[in-house]
Design an enzyme around this catalytic site. Sequence first.
Site, mmCIF file in Angstrom:
data_model
loop_
_atom_site.group_PDB
_atom_site.id
_atom_site.type_symbol
_atom_site.label_atom_id
_atom_site.label_comp_id
_atom_site.label_asym_id
_atom_site.label_seq_id
_atom_site.Cartn_x
_atom_site.Cartn_y
_atom_site.Cartn_z
ATOM 1 N N ASP A 405 0.851 -1.180 0.000
ATOM 2 C CA ASP A 405 0.000 0.000 0.000
ATOM 3 C C ASP A 405 0.897 1.244 0.000
ATOM 4 O O ASP A 405 2.117 1.145 0.182
ATOM 5 C CB ASP A 405 -0.887 -0.030 1.251
ATOM 6 C CG ASP A 405 -2.049 0.941 1.197
ATOM 7 O OD1 ASP A 405 -2.383 1.413 0.090
ATOM 8 O OD2 ASP A 405 -2.637 1.226 2.258
ATOM 9 N N GLU A 408 2.530 4.738 -4.286
ATOM 10 C CA GLU A 408 2.457 5.578 -5.493
ATOM 11 C C GLU A 408 3.793 6.264 -5.851
ATOM 12 O O GLU A 408 3.996 6.481 -7.064
ATOM 13 C CB GLU A 408 1.343 6.626 -5.338
ATOM 14 C CG GLU A 408 -0.058 6.066 -5.411
ATOM 15 C CD GLU A 408 -0.407 5.186 -4.213
ATOM 16 O OE1 GLU A 408 -1.089 4.168 -4.419
ATOM 17 O OE2 GLU A 408 0.034 5.488 -3.089
ATOM 18 N N ASP A 483 -8.836 3.683 -2.488
ATOM 19 C CA ASP A 483 -9.705 4.148 -1.391
ATOM 20 C C ASP A 483 -10.999 4.735 -1.928
ATOM 21 O O ASP A 483 -11.169 5.949 -2.061
ATOM 22 C CB ASP A 483 -8.965 5.189 -0.552
ATOM 23 C CG ASP A 483 -7.804 4.584 0.216
ATOM 24 O OD1 ASP A 483 -7.758 3.352 0.338
ATOM 25 O OD2 ASP A 483 -6.951 5.352 0.689
#
Length: 801
Positions: A405, A408, A483
């Site tokens: 997670d 990015e 999300d």
Amino acid sequence: MITNTELEYKGDLYPTKIVSFEHDVDSVYFHTDNSVILKVTVLRDSLIRFRFTTKGYFSNDFSYAVDKSHSHGYNFLEVSEHEVFYQIKTSKVKCRIQKSDMRLSIYDLEDTIILEDELGFHWEESYEYGGNIVKMSKSSKDGECFYGLGDKATQMNLKGKRIENFATDQYAFQKDQEPLYKVVPFYIGLHNKKSYGIFFDNTFRTFFDFCHERRNVTSYWAEGGEMNYYFIYGPQMQDVVTTYTDLTGKPELPPLWALGYHQCKWSYYPESNLKDVAAKFRELKIPCDALYLDIDYMDGFRCFTWNKNYFPDPKRMVAELAEDGFKTVVIIDPGIKIDKEYSVYKEALANDYFCKRADGPYMKGKVWPGECNFPDFTNPTVREWWAGLFKELISDIGVKGVWNDMNEPAVMEVPNKTFPMDVRHHYDGNPCSHRKAHNIYGTQMARATYHGVKRFAYPKRPFVITRSAYAGAQRYTSSWTGDNVATWEHLWIANIQVQRMSISGMGFTGSDIGGFAEQPSGELYARWIQLGVFHPFCRTHSSGDHGDQEPWAFDDEVIDITRKFVNLRYQLLPYLYTMFWQYIEEGVPMLKPLVYFDQEDTQTHYRNDEFVFGNQILVCPILEPNALGRRMYLPRGEWYNYWTNELCKGGKELWVDTKFDQIPIFIKAGSIIPKYPVQQYVGELEFDELILDVYYKDGKELSVVYEDAQDGYDYKKGRYSFMSFQATGKENELIIQAHQEGKYVTNYSKYRMNFIGLPFKVKNIEIDNVAVAFDSDTLEKEGYILVEKGFISFHIMGNLD
């Protein structure tokens, strides 16, 4: 004395006339008199690469996206010079390059235009960063449609849209919001019933404009790097998607349990909480194969550690969960806490594994542990070190999967949510700034994680999931759409995102069922479960800040609906496993939007909701509250209503009644759908029958079933079973011809064959041309018969009712 200190603005620059060309095996080089070089490489007859440079030479040719293990080859290549253009011809297409300005056009062999340059390649010098902003514009044909580009939160057909590709942590994103977590710079064009694809393999921030700025112009550009793209010709969309998936690579087969139902929350702790969740699943008999631990399982959010107050003995806990069929999956983020007493930090620091700023200091940013440094996953030495860190989690403690997670990469409390652009990266020996490496950072983290999990899970198969990804990440990892929010709009978005990911090469994808942010109503959760069980990756995940989101957080009716649809997923596991096998073997997407399924029917070109799950099950979710049915489009052909067994003719829109515990599901006529009995987890039961739901069709239909040991690597040694069933229906008979490939022997010995839609009453049955007795009462009342597996020909004969 200098009187003019302003830099002259040059604007867009273009190739001038071609002054020479050379042909070298599979490549043709064209040189202009202003030092532009175009390299055209024919990889296959329908796959051509176009690579431009403006500096008179090419930089090192390197790509994280392209699967280098896959070989290519063409059947025919002819290069010829004509009065005003050069022509490159294969057995599928003709490519013409204009001598005057290097603009190109591509035709099929009948000289029908497929794709042509408008302005073509042009560029703008980047004074701030150096290098070029590279641009390409193409003419768009009337009625042309566009698809692909990964998990964009917008209409399936991208006509009229402008898209931005820059991996970004977008908490609670909205419809049409740009950019999102993943970067897949691949799109499919469709006009005049012919499809083609463009893969713009450039890891800088990229943009795509599909007739948004100018009505008949499609363009794409990048803030740096090369104009480097691949053209893929269909003419069927199936051909385009398969070729692109071959180019960027396919995963290995996941363990079957990874295709079961997963439950996750931010966060399950302490141990007693996790154990209670596990016990409740088994008490309510809702199948579940995996439970997830979010960041709170760690000691102060330090990766590869455990909070011993919450989880005093992780190995014991993981083993006890495993005894009841639950696999444990844990989160690992890229940020490594700056802590001189923390072994992972000390190792990375000692070996200089962290990303650095342009002037030398380590990149520092705030994430969950506080101030962190970040490993440079573009360095193969760092990836190898990172892989080795999984020994304790996987080999010693027994964790079965890892969830990446925040990769990015996400950084908190900074305006752009990520690294500064001056951060430097190794880039596998091609040093660069974060401008180039940003979009592939998450993929390289997932790659390192995959190799670590695979190393220490052996001889079992690895399971990895990532939030951020670039084209080709499917070789290492599954993914989810980030999300999302507990709203009906986000249910609509999730449906489109997963379809789009499927035709963008990343099939093993799902959404957070129920929505991550906010709290769903029971109705919304039930409708999301009804969709989510038809996504390749199936997981409920929620933010604990917004309440509980386990099935039992709602009323008994929602619990029953959840159980019903999760049971259906577990029944369909052999069908889903077969879908995955076809994905990794043939590059066939597991979910098929209607336009993919039948591109010649223009009614499919703007459909968002309906999709084909595998090859033979049509699904249409309910996306609005208080619905007692919905209008939907049934593709051409004949389809059985799954709930009523009513046979419907397709090629039209129709109203379908549904109850709260149903959504429209249709089975393609002629299909043979394999099913297992319901299990609470994969491997719980040994069973002696494979259920085959046989849907009669007047005509022929091929169905297949892939099976193996459900984990491990014996399938790569030929120990698998691939059954094909050719069903041929006639007025008063049905013939099923079976053929098996592979050396795997399944545990069951019988087929329970359920017959749906037979237009005649069964009088005789022959197996391998020998008449056999059967229980006519059971067949008449229950609709099935038991048949020993291993037959070659199964023949039912009867009289018309």
